[in-house]
Design an enzyme around this catalytic site. Sequence first.
Site, mmCIF file in Angstrom:
data_model
loop_
_atom_site.group_PDB
_atom_site.id
_atom_site.type_symbol
_atom_site.label_atom_id
_atom_site.label_comp_id
_atom_site.label_asym_id
_atom_site.label_seq_id
_atom_site.Cartn_x
_atom_site.Cartn_y
_atom_site.Cartn_z
ATOM 1 N N VAL A 1 54.482 -35.193 102.985
ATOM 2 C CA VAL A 1 53.189 -34.767 103.500
ATOM 3 C C VAL A 1 52.945 -33.290 103.195
ATOM 4 C CG1 VAL A 1 51.839 -34.397 105.596
ATOM 5 C CG2 VAL A 1 53.142 -36.493 105.309
ATOM 6 N N ASP B 1 19.890 -17.563 68.703
ATOM 7 C CA ASP B 1 18.583 -17.310 68.131
ATOM 8 C C ASP B 1 18.332 -15.823 68.073
ATOM 9 O OD1 ASP B 1 17.459 -19.755 67.814
ATOM 10 O OD2 ASP B 1 16.651 -19.850 69.836
ATOM 11 N N ASP C 1 15.978 -28.514 68.158
ATOM 12 C CA ASP C 1 17.256 -27.902 68.497
ATOM 13 C C ASP C 1 18.123 -28.826 69.349
ATOM 14 O OD1 ASP C 1 16.777 -25.522 67.179
ATOM 15 O OD2 ASP C 1 15.755 -24.627 68.897
HETATM 16 N N1 LIG Z 1 2.674 -19.619 65.087
HETATM 17 C C1 LIG Z 1 3.061 -19.483 63.830
HETATM 18 N N2 LIG Z 1 2.214 -19.744 62.832
HETATM 19 C C2 LIG Z 1 2.594 -19.624 61.569
HETATM 20 N N3 LIG Z 1 3.785 -19.247 61.179
HETATM 21 C C3 LIG Z 1 4.706 -18.958 62.112
HETATM 22 C C4 LIG Z 1 4.376 -19.045 63.483
HETATM 23 N N4 LIG Z 1 5.481 -18.710 64.185
HETATM 24 C C5 LIG Z 1 6.424 -18.430 63.291
HETATM 25 N N5 LIG Z 1 5.969 -18.567 62.036
HETATM 26 C C6 LIG Z 1 6.729 -18.368 60.801
HETATM 27 O O1 LIG Z 1 7.751 -19.338 60.730
HETATM 28 C C7 LIG Z 1 9.030 -18.725 60.704
HETATM 29 C C8 LIG Z 1 10.017 -19.522 61.501
HETATM 30 O O2 LIG Z 1 9.670 -19.526 62.865
HETATM 31 P P1 LIG Z 1 10.621 -20.113 63.966
HETATM 32 O O3 LIG Z 1 9.863 -20.135 65.233
HETATM 33 O O4 LIG Z 1 11.247 -21.353 63.469
HETATM 34 O O5 LIG Z 1 11.785 -19.051 64.066
HETATM 35 P P2 LIG Z 1 11.719 -17.565 64.593
HETATM 36 O O6 LIG Z 1 10.912 -17.548 65.832
HETATM 37 O O7 LIG Z 1 11.281 -16.683 63.497
HETATM 38 O O8 LIG Z 1 13.200 -17.157 64.854
HETATM 39 P P3 LIG Z 1 14.284 -17.737 65.875
HETATM 40 O O9 LIG Z 1 14.777 -18.972 65.241
HETATM 41 O O10 LIG Z 1 15.278 -16.666 65.941
HETATM 42 O O11 LIG Z 1 13.587 -17.981 67.183
HETATM 43 C C9 LIG Z 1 8.800 -17.329 61.249
HETATM 44 O O12 LIG Z 1 9.711 -16.426 60.736
HETATM 45 C C10 LIG Z 1 7.382 -17.022 60.786
HETATM 46 O O13 LIG Z 1 7.406 -16.542 59.464
HETATM 47 CA CA LIG Z 2 12.571 -20.225 67.129
#
Ligand SMILES: Nc1ncnc2c1ncn2[C@@H]1O[C@H](COP(=O)(O)OP(=O)(O)OP(=O)(O)O)[C@@H](O)[C@H]1O
Ligand SMILES: [Ca+2]
Length: 954
Positions: free
Chosen positions: A288, A335, A663
């Site tokens: 125990v 990121d 993701d």
């Molecule tokens: N709203 C948008 N309209 C058009 N192009 C965009 C827009 N947002 C991001 N992008 C372009 O697309 C690319 C990829 O964007 P994404 O959101 O995938 O990654 P991120 O935000 O740049 O980086 P992370 O992956 O670190 O968050 C950007 O680098 C930019 O050139």
């Molecule tokens: Ca992103």
Amino acid sequence: MLPPIWSLETEAVFSSLSSSPQGLAPQEVQQRLIENGPNELPDPPRRPLLLRFLDQLTHFMALLLWVAGILAFISGATELGWAIWAVIWINALFSFSQEFQAERAIAALKNVLPAQAKVFREGVLGIVPARELVPGDLIQLEEGDRISADARLISVQALYVDTSILTGESLPVARQANPIAAQGTVPSGGKVQPAELSNLVFAGSTVAAGRGLAVVYATGNRTEFGHVAHLTTTVKREPSTLEFQISRIVRFITGLAISMGMLVFLLTQFLVGMDFQESFVFAIGIIVAFVPEGLLPTVTLSLAIAVQRMAQRNALVRRLSAVESLSATSVICTDKTGTLTQNEMTVRSLWIPNQSIPVTGVGYSPVGQVDLPADSHAQLQAKLLLVGGALCSNARLIHLTSPAQGKVKPISDWQEVGDPTEAALLVAALKAGLESEQLQQRSPRLREVPFDSNRRMMTVVLDWNLAELWPNEHAYLSFTKGSPLDVLNHCQWMLAAGQLVPLGEAERTLITQANDHWADQGFRVLGVAARKGDRELLDQPPEDLEQELIFIGLTAMMDPPRPEVAEAIAHCHRAGISVTMVTGDYGKTAAAIANNIGLVQGKARVVTGHELSHLSDAQLRQILHRWPGLIFARVMPEQKLRIVEAYKSLGQVVAVTGDGVNDAPALQAANIGIAMGRNGTDVAREAADIVLLDDNFASIVSAVEQGRSVYQNIRKFMTYILASNVAEIVPFLLMVILKIPPALVILQILAIDLGTDMVPALALGAEAAEPGTMNQPPRAKHKPLLDRSLLARAYGFLGPLEAFAGMAVFLAVWQQQGYGLADLQAITPQILQHQADPQVLNIYHQATTLTLATIVACQDGNVFACRSERRSIFRMGFFSNPLIWIGIVSEWTIILAIIYLAPLENIFGTAPLRLDQWGMLIMWPFLLLGLEELRKFVFTRRAAGEINSRNPVR
Ligand SMILES: Nc1ncnc2c1ncn2[C@@H]1O[C@H](COP(=O)(O)OP(=O)(O)OP(=O)(O)O)[C@@H](O)[C@H]1O
Ligand SMILES: [Ca+2]
């Protein structure tokens, strides 16, 4: 009967729900909230408390103890029988309350991050808690959102939803906004078929891609999900490997205890010649005493405490098992945007061919200037660039001094709703006097091809009426914005000085150089292009629409690093954790930021997504192995998964961050998936083990520290408990070897294990992280909790010391009364057979009492020793964990009660101690702590020597 909602035209949808394209008014919402109740499902029924308490009385270990108690009664040892039964109850109460506390702590986390919905109320888009949605609400749906009510779509842009939670169908299904004819769609008998009614979306599903607007028609229990919810909402809490490990240890020690008990039984029977009943009592007592019943709940509670602490530091743990993985994390793939940086974008410059145009101001408030060129062509083109950017975006700016609608948390006067990148474009346009809502009214949007991170572009088609900026001989105009090089790839022309110039090599180089110039300084650059056309702009598939574009210009925006991040990265490096940046952004931008925050020193190794797709797994592993500070740029979310798996195959424990729908697989594959609480999608959050409430990289690092500290804390209280076990068993071994009476009786052992040791052990389980925690490399993944060094310290050092002290005072009491070892041996049989005369018995009681008190005193020294495996208590401070002192007070309350309260004296076989006897125990805890200090001193000297002789450069 009303026609079903899916068969109605848009106006009828609104009127049937007494709503409008503006959304509901706040008073109306309040009214409907009262009528319909909140939009949430009732908690699933939980097992009643009484039954859960009964569970504690009936699990395997408890059953074992019940049987032991019954056997004790049968063999006539009634006292022991009662004691064992008391043990069962004390344990049950203790475990029950700990589990209850742990559960409450975890349940409280549920409210930390409430589900939210984007809703229009009186024409203003705001974010409200999902529980406040009512029928008639006009909601906006975007990629990654969890849909929180049943709703009828009224407009869509390439909308796909994931309905797997309702239908089990794992592929996203397309949605549309038109009414569906009533006949033949629904089988008579009318069960709704979600996949068939393509203009409805249901609570519980998620937006896989695209965007849409919808009107809520059912909330809470009345949703489709509400009907099936009782089947699915019970979430099982899977035990972590840590808990598996602990229960293995418990089983191991139980086995050890049972064999010990049997051994003692045999030895006392055949060697000492005790009578049967007495041997039996000893054996049961030992079993125990040795079984660590309270261990598992204590572990669970210290995990729960850690989870609470992490939530205070902005890391919301969704699975308990994440805590231990955190403690072993060796790589963090993070990121960039929003995690390392603030995700607060400000356009600092515009670029049109051969000319850059500075923009002043900070943040989202439109205070600042665009230094427009004097030349009229250039000025028009700069404005066109701003207009294109503003019209090709879905973000909105909210000025909070105007009466705020909905419940938008005030962060600054001007707040963005939607993508910060796009908000920055709106702000820049506003600084040049171009107001996006007015522009939108004059040139309404007819079509949108949403942004996605694989194309890295977004396109809108407008009914172009802004001829003063750019005359258009066609009906429509499209704007495309996106990553400059991708946009450039789709361009054939360039606008320069009011003329269309074909894009040759020279022009392309010019634009690329401008892009790289900004990127090298850490700017995020977007390109804007346009196309003129007619009907085809509306009808062509996206691939064809985004062709033969006219390049207009670039915008360069700054997203400053978060101030805490450089420090956090330095912490990681000291803690032997590699940090790898995995970003969708451009390599040069990423490298500039990485340098800025100390993620890499000097020239960075940048692997682009394109390069990555040509690497073999072996090559990838080699790169990961060689470079501690790596940057993956322009990667697609899908590629994250590959990076995570490659790291895992190298034996690393990987934490990965993510925010988007794509993701999710990487988040699930990683040892720890970390989602963003602010800017992440619901889908990513649900796939993650941890949600960062502030999206901040620094919060990951403090969570790792907490994880490491739980692991250490568990080792601390195990060491503490195991040490006293040695002091408890040695009296019986010496009884057999020296033929003396045992220096402790069974009930005294129980008093230590289930009385005095409990609260101090808990206090050790709640220790704060030690300062040096992040200066050590991560623990090896497969290193067992009870490793050799812990066992050596508890069983080989602390335990024997306590045992020695306990035996020394025992023999000293006899000596004091004139009994040497030989005299004691001579009267042993009488004592064991309860036939000694009262005076001798009294000495025996005093001797065992002093042994008991000495062991408890030693545990006081021990609890301070166990507060750290290597740090000196003098550096930690005696008062830095007040719980320890509560533990010590609880110990002595119990001990003094046992010694000085007559009824307890009888049960525990104790006798009051004289002052000089108390004097005999006072030195031991100090001696124990002193020797521990010496050991720690030698240890740290040696460890320091090792570090110095190692090459300090990583
Ligand atoms: N709203 C948008 N309209 C058009 N192009 C965009 C827009 N947002 C991001 N992008 C372009 O697309 C690319 C990829 O964007 P994404 O959101 O995938 O990654 P991120 O935000 O740049 O980086 P992370 O992956 O670190 O968050 C950007 O680098 C930019 O050139
Ligand atoms: Ca992103």
